[in-house]
Design a protein around this motif. Sequence first.
Motif, short mmCIF file in Angstrom:
data_model
loop_
_atom_site.label_atom_id
_atom_site.label_comp_id
_atom_site.label_asym_id
_atom_site.label_seq_id
_atom_site.Cartn_x
_atom_site.Cartn_y
_atom_site.Cartn_z
N MET A 70 0.83 -1.20 0.00
CA MET A 70 0.00 0.00 0.00
C MET A 70 0.87 1.26 0.00
N GLY A 71 0.41 2.25 -0.72
CA GLY A 71 1.09 3.55 -0.66
C GLY A 71 2.37 3.64 -1.48
N GLU A 87 2.97 3.99 -4.48
CA GLU A 87 2.95 4.98 -5.54
C GLU A 87 3.14 6.41 -5.01
N VAL A 88 2.86 6.63 -3.74
CA VAL A 88 2.99 8.00 -3.22
C VAL A 88 4.24 8.19 -2.36
N MET A 89 5.08 7.15 -2.30
CA MET A 89 6.33 7.33 -1.52
C MET A 89 7.47 6.58 -2.19
N LYS A 142 10.37 7.72 -3.15
CA LYS A 142 11.72 8.08 -2.70
C LYS A 142 12.13 7.32 -1.44
N TYR A 143 13.46 7.25 -1.24
CA TYR A 143 14.05 6.79 0.03
C TYR A 143 13.67 5.35 0.39
N TRP A 144 13.34 4.53 -0.60
CA TRP A 144 13.04 3.11 -0.34
C TRP A 144 11.84 2.95 0.59
N LEU A 145 10.97 3.97 0.65
CA LEU A 145 9.87 3.93 1.62
C LEU A 145 8.87 2.79 1.40
N TRP A 180 9.62 -0.16 1.01
CA TRP A 180 10.20 -1.23 1.83
C TRP A 180 10.20 -0.86 3.32
N VAL A 193 8.46 1.70 5.01
CA VAL A 193 7.18 2.11 5.61
C VAL A 193 6.04 1.20 5.14
N ASN A 241 4.59 14.47 -0.05
CA ASN A 241 5.22 14.22 1.24
C ASN A 241 5.81 15.48 1.85
N MET A 296 -2.66 6.42 3.44
CA MET A 296 -2.32 5.47 2.38
C MET A 296 -3.12 4.18 2.56
N LEU A 311 19.76 4.60 -2.13
CA LEU A 311 18.32 4.88 -2.17
C LEU A 311 17.89 5.82 -1.04
N CYS A 312 18.50 5.66 0.13
CA CYS A 312 18.01 6.36 1.33
C CYS A 312 18.77 7.65 1.66
#
Lengths: 338, 338
Positions: A182-183, A185-187, A189-192, A194, A196, B154, B182, B249-250
């Motif tokens: 979930m989510g 597509e909206v996060m 960046k930053y490997w989120l 994985w 979050v 974000n 989300m 990535l992070c």
Amino acid sequence: MSHLKIDIHTHILPEHIPKWKEKFGYGGFIQLEHYEPCCARMIRDDGVFFRDVEDNCWSPEARMKECDVLGVHVQVLSTVPVMFSYWAKPSDGLELSHFLNDHIAGIVQRFPKRFIGLGTVPLQAPDLAIRELERCKKNGLVGVQIGTNVNQCNLGEPQFVEFFTACQDLGMAVFVHPWEVMGAEVMQKYWLPWLVGMPAETSRAICSMLFSGLLEKLPRLRVAFAHGGGSFPSTIGRIEHGFLMRPDLCAIDNPVNPKEYLTRMYFDSLVHEPIMLDYLLQLVGAERVALGSDYPFPLGELQPGELIESMPYTEDIKRRLLCDTALEWLNLGKEIFL
Amino acid sequence: MSHLKIDIHTHILPEHIPKWKEKFGYGGFIQLEHYEPCCARMIRDDGVFFRDVEDNCWSPEARMKECDVLGVHVQVLSTVPVMFSYWAKPSDGLELSHFLNDHIAGIVQRFPKRFIGLGTVPLQAPDLAIRELERCKKNGLVGVQIGTNVNQCNLGEPQFVEFFTACQDLGMAVFVHPWEVMGAEVMQKYWLPWLVGMPAETSRAICSMLFSGLLEKLPRLRVAFAHGGGSFPSTIGRIEHGFLMRPDLCAIDNPVNPKEYLTRMYFDSLVHEPIMLDYLLQLVGAERVALGSDYPFPLGELQPGELIESMPYTEDIKRRLLCDTALEWLNLGKEIFL
């Protein structure tokens, strides 16, 4: 004291993967491009790069060599979640599952003291998933790994009850691993997805299985969740409070308090944080937590069991975490591996 | 020993809300339908029911009466997150913010020993948000409450840097509360957007603010997160490990380890679970945790501070959790409330 060490969360791929796109006539599948003797790229057949892997991702010999160094005696093998491909046509998903499962079954047959196998099933067609589940059992696999959702349908939905019932009846363990999070597509960046999304996905799967009454219907289902259950254990207070305050929303399909299930599920130990492992053990008990490392991927515990071994626990508890809980979840005896 | 008790997480609405749809010419806004002297329904102007509320949601007198019974001395007031309305036209969002903020400022002016006020700002237009932030400060509000994302953008994105810089420069505290969560669309049953989505949203917001370098750029920004930081504290091990393993990535926008920020942020105490509160305190320290109850909503702590008071902590630590951390986050002196 050195314990038998079983790692319930490891991923494996066949060294060579058919070009499914050519075979099935549509794309979206993962291919392996070997560019050096021990290195390959996982690439989607539309050319999008997914991940670099090394030979420990496909070679049982390379894995056993590393396990010897790492002190891991037995790995529970499951496919890489990107291979689930629940979006594929059912018959194609079945063929893909066949291929992956035969590969894992072959390794387990060759090295039965070193590897235990979990299959994958085409959950986009629960009837085919049951058929493949039965075939997995005949071929020596002891359970299956599934995603936290199936094309965004939740695991507690009615269409999956028969499949989970078959898992219980056949005595097949279930390992739930986040995917299609979930989510995402909206996060981006930053490997989120994985960092979050995955923990949330696992909580989503657990909550759906609890609140729908699925786990209540299937008291003998042995189900384990990756990454220490994601964000579920840490938010169980909120989840229980929601259940108590708004039964009109939460208790519509199952009147049992979600906390009742804490000691009916299994969790791997992959939380990366000593006080979080402590929290998990206080919450569910060592009887419900088993070593899982996410080998051979970098987000995993690079030295499997290091966190458990670093804790001031008794040898009895460490043996539970490193071995006994895994065997109970898988319904296997220790003697096979000695 | 009885401590001054400040509750940093409480929501309030005006008793009467204009019909924004008529005024602005389009819908989506929340209305209040009073159907009994002390009861109202929050209903979206397309007729979709949102939530029942009672007079403690709008009447400062009713709130003070309850606070006297509950032993809460001071409430930090913020709007109900559904009122954020970041999807509205900027000028309309500004007008809505004006209205809500003037209401809260009026209550704080009438009862300065009992209430502290946070404003809301139209973050869909950061320049207007800054203008409203300045007006909030002039009117005696000491900070703002914002969502975990702004129309799915974000908080670490560049368009918000100027706004957060203004918060730091003006000394306005920031309270981040999950909304527009989300995954809501794929888990409508069992209240899962509240139980699974909200904790993930808060982790999403924290991760974006960390990894983007926003918190690094603004060392004096005082920012608190609802619900004990959601799933962030419990997954910090995974988040840090991801940062260490995949800096490509992070760490693209900020080379600092995310754990460094654990003691630069604030968290409310709303975790509902003694061992989770313990975990949070071990992780970030009592200097970073402040009582928050989500009053007057049922998913909150019905007896604000009950969990904290039940813990075997020293009186010093309890005073921190019930009062001192809140005052530090808000940059207020205790004497105002005595």
